[in-house]
Structure formats: structure tokens, C-alpha cells
Enzyme design. Sequence first.
Site, PDB file in Angstrom:
ATOM      1  N   GLY A 360      64.599 -26.935   9.900  1.00 11.36           N
ATOM      2  CA  GLY A 360      64.115 -27.056  11.276  1.00 11.36           C
ATOM      3  C   GLY A 360      65.183 -26.610  12.237  1.00 11.36           C
ATOM      4  N   GLY A 361      64.893 -26.778  13.507  1.00 12.10           N
ATOM      5  CA  GLY A 361      65.830 -26.368  14.531  1.00 12.10           C
ATOM      6  C   GLY A 361      67.148 -27.115  14.412  1.00 12.10           C
ATOM      7  CG  PHE A 362      67.638 -30.157  16.099  1.00 13.60           C
ATOM      8  CD1 PHE A 362      68.634 -29.866  17.011  1.00 13.60           C
ATOM      9  CD2 PHE A 362      66.325 -30.134  16.519  1.00 13.60           C
ATOM     10  CE1 PHE A 362      68.326 -29.574  18.318  1.00 13.60           C
ATOM     11  CE2 PHE A 362      66.014 -29.850  17.827  1.00 13.60           C
ATOM     12  CZ  PHE A 362      67.013 -29.560  18.721  1.00 13.60           C
ATOM     13  N   GLY A 363      68.226 -29.060  11.509  1.00  9.77           N
ATOM     14  CA  GLY A 363      68.813 -29.377  10.221  1.00  9.77           C
ATOM     15  C   GLY A 363      67.850 -29.130   9.089  1.00  9.77           C
ATOM     16  CB  VAL A 365      63.536 -31.514   6.004  1.00  5.94           C
ATOM     17  CG1 VAL A 365      62.830 -32.810   5.639  1.00  5.94           C
ATOM     18  CG2 VAL A 365      63.698 -31.406   7.504  1.00  5.94           C
ATOM     19  CE  LYS A 381      65.005 -32.763  11.525  1.00  2.00           C
ATOM     20  NZ  LYS A 381      63.894 -32.745  12.454  1.00  2.00           N
ATOM     21  CG  ASP A 477      60.030 -30.695  19.967  1.00  8.06           C
ATOM     22  OD1 ASP A 477      59.407 -29.778  20.548  1.00  8.06           O
ATOM     23  OD2 ASP A 477      60.868 -30.491  19.082  1.00  8.06           O
TER      24      ASP A 477
END
Length: 676
Positions: A360-363, A365, A381, A477
Site C-alpha cells: 500500500g501507500g504506507f507499507g 501487508v 501491515k 481515506d
Amino acid sequence: MLLPNQTMAPLLILLLFLCLGSLRPTASADEQFSFNGFTGANLILDGMATVTPNGLLQLSNATSQLKGHAFFPAPLQFHNGTAAMRSFSTAFVIGIIGAYEQLSSHGMAFVVSKTTNFTAALPGQFLGLVGSANNGNASNHLFAVEFDTILNSEFDDMSGNHVGIDVNGLHSVAADNAGYYDGATGAFRNMSLVDRKPMQVWVDFDGRTMQVNVTMAPLQVPRPNKPLLSTTVNLSSVIDGTAYVGFSSSSGILFCRHYVLGWSFRMDGAAPPLNVSSLPSMPVTFPKPRSRTLEIVLPIASALLVFAVAAAAFVLMRRRRMFAELKEDWETTYGPHRFSYKDLFHATDGFSDGRLLGIGGFGRVYRGSLPKSKSAEIAVKKVAHGSRQGMREFVAEVVTIGRLRHRNLVQLLGYCRRKGELLLVYDYMPNGSLDKHLYDQTKMVLSWGQRFRIIKGVASGMLYLHEDWEKVVLHRDIKASNVLLDADMNARLGDFGLARLYDHGTDPHTTHVVGTMGYLAPELGHTGKASKASDVFAFGAFMLEVACGRKPVVQDARDNHLVLVDWVLDQWRAGKVTAAVDPRLGGDFVEHEASLVLRLGLLCSHPLPAARPTTRQVAQYLDGDLKLPELSPTYQSFNMLALMQDQGFDPYVMSYPMTSITAGTMSQMSDLSGGR
Ligand SMILES: *[C@@H]1O[C@H](CO)[C@@H](O)[C@H](O)[C@H]1NC(C)=O
Ligand SMILES: *[C@@H]1O[C@H](CO)[C@@H](O)[C@H](O)[C@H]1NC(C)=O
Ligand SMILES: *[C@@H]1O[C@H](CO)[C@@H](O)[C@H](O)[C@H]1NC(C)=O
Ligand SMILES: *[C@@H]1O[C@H](CO)[C@@H](O)[C@H](O)[C@H]1NC(C)=O
Ligand SMILES: *[C@@H]1O[C@H](CO)[C@@H](O)[C@H](O)[C@H]1NC(C)=O
Ligand SMILES: *[C@@H]1O[C@H](CO)[C@@H](O)[C@H](O)[C@H]1NC(C)=O
Ligand SMILES: *[C@@H]1O[C@H](CO)[C@@H](O)[C@H](O)[C@H]1NC(C)=O
Ligand SMILES: *[C@@H]1O[C@H](CO)[C@@H](O)[C@H](O)[C@H]1NC(C)=O
């Protein structure tokens, strides 16, 4: 300033030239002028238009929903004697800087107009030229060459990157994609209006044959022989005796800056050539194009990857350090929510690639299974988290969110904390994220029944977050990739409430990517403050996306950005909103449900937060407990509203009665029951 005859003109030019120097504008009466930069130029400016200290004529200034005009101060005589039109020729250099690489607000135009009063004209797709009521009306006495950066189907635009010849309105009489014919080979070369580079344009009109040519080229390229556009337009009734020449520009929801760097004009002859080397230069004010960042980041990332692999081998030899966690005294109270890194490591086979569910955008999973309770499938995640600051508050928030329980939310089970890294543990959702089911051609097409249930499920989850729990939790979001499907294809909202965490995270730019653009409510850019109404806006975009099987903002094969809301609005205006339903359903859907979802999606996508329904109303409309009001006819005249923007525009919109997006719209919407 009118000259008695043409012979004196060169003399006067020379005089002015000597007096003012080559950088000063030179204007010989009303017949001919030339600006290499606009410092000290005497122009009629309105709206956003200004001349910058370095001499750029800036027509729009990164404010949304406004207009800007600049005109040469004296009207010019376009007819000599009775009916004969005079020829004219103009050359100018323009540049467009949009908010995003390859995406800008609506565009700009060179204008010949009877009047300089454009108060009745609209911004946005109207380019500050006309209003929606007088578009195309012969009484406008308007000739324009538009540089249009957005495809507007209402004006039959051919693309989101075209040049058009307009007479009295925005339906171009001739248009083509921006570009030029190579002088040597004659091959057509595409140009991008929004690539932030200056381009030169020549417009020539022959009063005898009524032929108008438009030619353009990048600034460094000499004038091509073959014009981009060549057509005949009988301007004798359009231009009424005298007229003003100048430029118009307008912004929509997105940021943009439209510039004119230099401009020359001449009656009855070729426009004086511009001195390219003495033009002011365009600023570089907006963020660097994203692809450039990627180009730099990717090699670094792969280098980092090699390094990480080596480091991992090293770490493997030191098992103790491998499972090191960060734990502080205050965390003991959160015991039950705290997972040990060792458990998560084993659960995910050491975060092996085989267990990777997605990035994902942040890390990343990973899927895992906890040994203690063999059946418990989890998703872990990993979020890079550098700052220790605010960690305590954040963990408290994670634990709070872990207490939320609803059948349409992905359950957050707990967390683990390591140096520079945070691991969030969720229930595993075997059917993955919704966007895959919508767009992955290898997956079975979701039936209408499944889609409707997913939409209702997400609405119910959102209602729980907003209204039914002890605290208000904003999701911040909502989008298809954040909706996960459990084993029974129930929709579950994931990743809620944690947006603030990501503020400390590694990728603050993610929300600026075009793909998520359509989900961000206009007021977010203005106030930066998320609200229930901004979640409802995102949910509106989500509903349309699920029903239509299309992303909120898409780029087609020809690089045009199509905005889903606009397109659905078009279908609605055309009287058949359900024509927007995903064609892959093959017409197999429940008409009244689809109509409800699409119209509610439009209602939630209203640019003004106060005009959107509340979260509870959304759920009630979907459950059929409340009848959806008809969309107000005022919806007729706005456009582009799904686009993310960086600044609010409510006050500006309100000052244009034609667009009628006012706070009162909500009550009108409830009052009106006519229409479709
Ligand atoms: C842009 O122009 C408008 C109209 O003149 C003005 O009100 C606004 O402050 C300007 N914005 C910026 C950022 O310069
Ligand atoms: C009008 O223009 C033509 C050439 O375009 C010229 O021959 C004629 O003398 C002009 N008439 C007047 C009245 O200026
Ligand atoms: C400009 O036009 C508007 C109507 O379109 C009118 O109300 C206004 O008075 C005009 N302004 C001037 C200065 O003529
Ligand atoms: C064009 O505008 C004029 C004056 O504004 C108006 O009287 C006329 O009805 C308009 N024509 C059309 C077809 O809208
Ligand atoms: C327009 O372009 C054509 C082709 O190059 C040329 O023959 C014609 O003279 C041009 N007309 C004007 C008004 O410049
Ligand atoms: C242009 O239109 C006018 C009437 O509006 C007509 O008298 C003239 O002949 C036309 N010119 C050409 C070149 O078609
Ligand atoms: C163009 O501008 C440059 C730089 O200001 C100047 O040196 C040059 O003489 C100019 N050329 C002409 C033809 O005016
Ligand atoms: C230019 O762009 C248009 C539309 O984007 C495309 O159809 C065409 O193939 C392009 N032509 C060239 C030569 O790249």
C-alpha cells in the site's frame, strides 16, 4: 493615438524604441504593437490577471474558479470602409503550469472581442469567455483561439489537449490536438499544453478570403510552414467595426497558472517577430513532476533492497536482535493489544514474499496465521514510522480503534512496535480488496446484487464510525482499495481513523496521486480539516466507482483525464443516469437501485459540504427508509467537481449566480421534485 496614415508608423516605432529600450513594449498607435515581456505594459487587466515583477503576464494565479483577462487598451479598427474585413496577424508565447504534471485547470484563449467587460462570463470550462446562457449567441461578437486542457463533453471537445477556433462560444468551429508539422519532414509532432514549457503561437487572418490559420510550436522551434488549424470563418458579422484584442483564462477546481511571455500584433500585415531571447522566463513553482522523483527513488530503492538483503543475512545471525522490539512502561496497560514481534515473524514465515498480500501507500501487508489459535488468520501491515514523537498518543489511538467492532469494519487486533517500524495486526480478509474485483479482468465480474450489498455495507460501517460509536471516528481515506471483502463477500472498511499516523509516515505524497484525487473533497484543500462531510464526499466517489466500474479520475489512451462524476452527470442530464452502470454487467442490474446509487453518488459529490447528505441520511436513502430528493436543476451547470483541489472555492462559486452552487441548494434539492 490614431495615425493619419501608415507611413508615419515606422517613425513612431523607432521613436518609442529609442525612448523605452528594447525590453519596453513598443506600440505604434493602434495598428501594431509588440511586447517582449510586459514590464510597464499598459493593459486592461481584470480578475486574476497581473503582470509579475519579472514581466510575465500572469492570467491566472493558482486560485480556483476564477477568471483573468488582459486586453490591449485601445480598441482596434477591424473593418475598413463598409463591409471589407481587414487582415490581422498576431504572435504570442504562452505557458501553462498546472497543479500536477500533465493535469491543469481549464485553459486559456486569445480573444478578439467587442467588449472588455467579461463579468457575465464563467470560469472553469467556460474559459472566462461566455456564460452558460449566452454560449454561442451571435450577440457575443467574440472570436477566440482556445488552448483547452480539459475534455468537456458538453462542448464536444475532442481531447483534453486541444487548440480550437471559437466563434461566439465554446463549440469550436475547428480544433485539433496541440502540435505542429515538422518543417523538414512534414510529420505531425504532438505537443502537450500542460508540460510547463513555453510555446509560441501564430494566428493569421486574411480579411479577403476569411481564412484563419493557427500555427504553434515549442519556443525553440522555428515557425512551421504548415498551420495546425486552417479554416475559413466569416468574421465580418462577428467582429463589429472595432474590437479589443487580448487573452482570457480561467481556473476550475485545480490549481493552474496561465502565462503570456510575449505578444505582438499587426493589422494588415505579418505580426512583428518576438525576440525569444529577451522574453521573461516561467517560474518553477509547483512540485517537480512525480515521475522524476520515481526515477531517482527507484535506483535508490533497489540499492536499498540489496543492502536490506545483506543486512537481513547479518541480522539472521543474531536472533536476539532480530526480534528486538520497543516497549515502554506506559504500554503495559495495553498488554492485550500488544503482539510480540517474534509471533508475527513466525506467523508470516518471516515476512516472506510468498505471504505478501500487497504493497500500500504506507507499507507492505503480509498474510499470517497465529500459532496459538490455529484458525486465526491475520493480516500484518508494516508501516515505517520514524518519529517517536506522538507515539504514545498514537498507540492509545490504535487501542481505541481496536475496540471498534462492526460487521463492516476490518477488525484491528493489535500492534507491535519496533525501532522505526510499526506493525498493525488485522483480521485477514480472504477476498482481498474491492478494487481488484472491479478492475482485474481475471476476476469474476461482481454482480449488481453484490455491488449494492457492498455499497450498503460500507455506508453502514461509515455510519458506525461517524454516529453510532462513543466517539466520532473519521475514516479520512474511503476508497475502493480500502474496502476489503471477507469470505462471504461482505464489504469491510479498512485502515480507518489512522490517517494521522501516516502524517508521520514515509509517504505523505500518496494522497496527491491522481488516482486518489477524485476522493478528496474540495474543502479539504482549503481547510485541511477532515470532517464527516469529507468522508461522505469520498463515499460518493466510491459509490459511483462501484456502480460504474470506473475510477474517479481516469486517464484514457489519449492522455485525457476523464472525471467520473462529470461523466455520470452527463448521463443524468441526458435523462438516463443508469446508462453509466458498468457495461460488464451486460444490463443485468436493478434499475431503481442503480439509479438510487448513482444519484446519491452525485449528491454526495456536491462541492459544498453543507449540500451533501449526512451519513445517516446516506444510510437511510440506501435502505429505502428515506426517499432520495431529485437532484436540483442547479446541478446542470457545474463540472469537474470530483477533482481534488488544493484550495477551497466556495466563496468564489457563490459569487457566480450562474453556477448556483449555494448553501441554499440543499433546501432547493429537498423542495424540488420535478425534473428527472
Ligand atoms: C488571485 O487573484 C485574485 C483576484 O485578483 C485575488 O483575490 C487573490 O488573492 C489572488 N491569489 C493569489 C494567490 O495571488
Ligand atoms: C481598405 O483596405 C484595402 C486593402 O486591404 C485598401 O486597398 C483600401 O484603400 C482600404 N480602404 C480604406 C477606406 O482605408
Ligand atoms: C459589465 O456587464 C455587466 C452585465 O453583464 C453589467 O452589469 C456591468 O454594469 C458592466 N460593467 C461595465 C463597467 O460596463
Ligand atoms: C442572445 O442574446 C440576446 C441578448 O443578450 C438575447 O436577447 C437573445 O435572446 C439571445 N439569443 C439566444 C438564442 O439565446
Ligand atoms: C494559411 O496557410 C496556408 C497554407 O500554409 C496558406 O496558403 C495561407 O496563405 C495561409 N493563410 C493565412 C491567412 O495566413
Ligand atoms: C460574410 O458575411 C457577410 C454577411 O454577413 C456577406 O456579406 C459576405 O459576403 C460574407 N463574406 C464571405 C467571404 O463569405
Ligand atoms: C533580443 O534580446 C536580446 C537580449 O535582450 C538582445 O541582446 C538582442 O539584441 C535582441 N534582438 C533583437 C533583434 O532585438
Ligand atoms: C498525437 O496525440 C494524439 C492524441 O493524443 C494521438 O492520437 C496521435 O497518435 C499522436 N500522434 C503522434 C504522432 O504521436
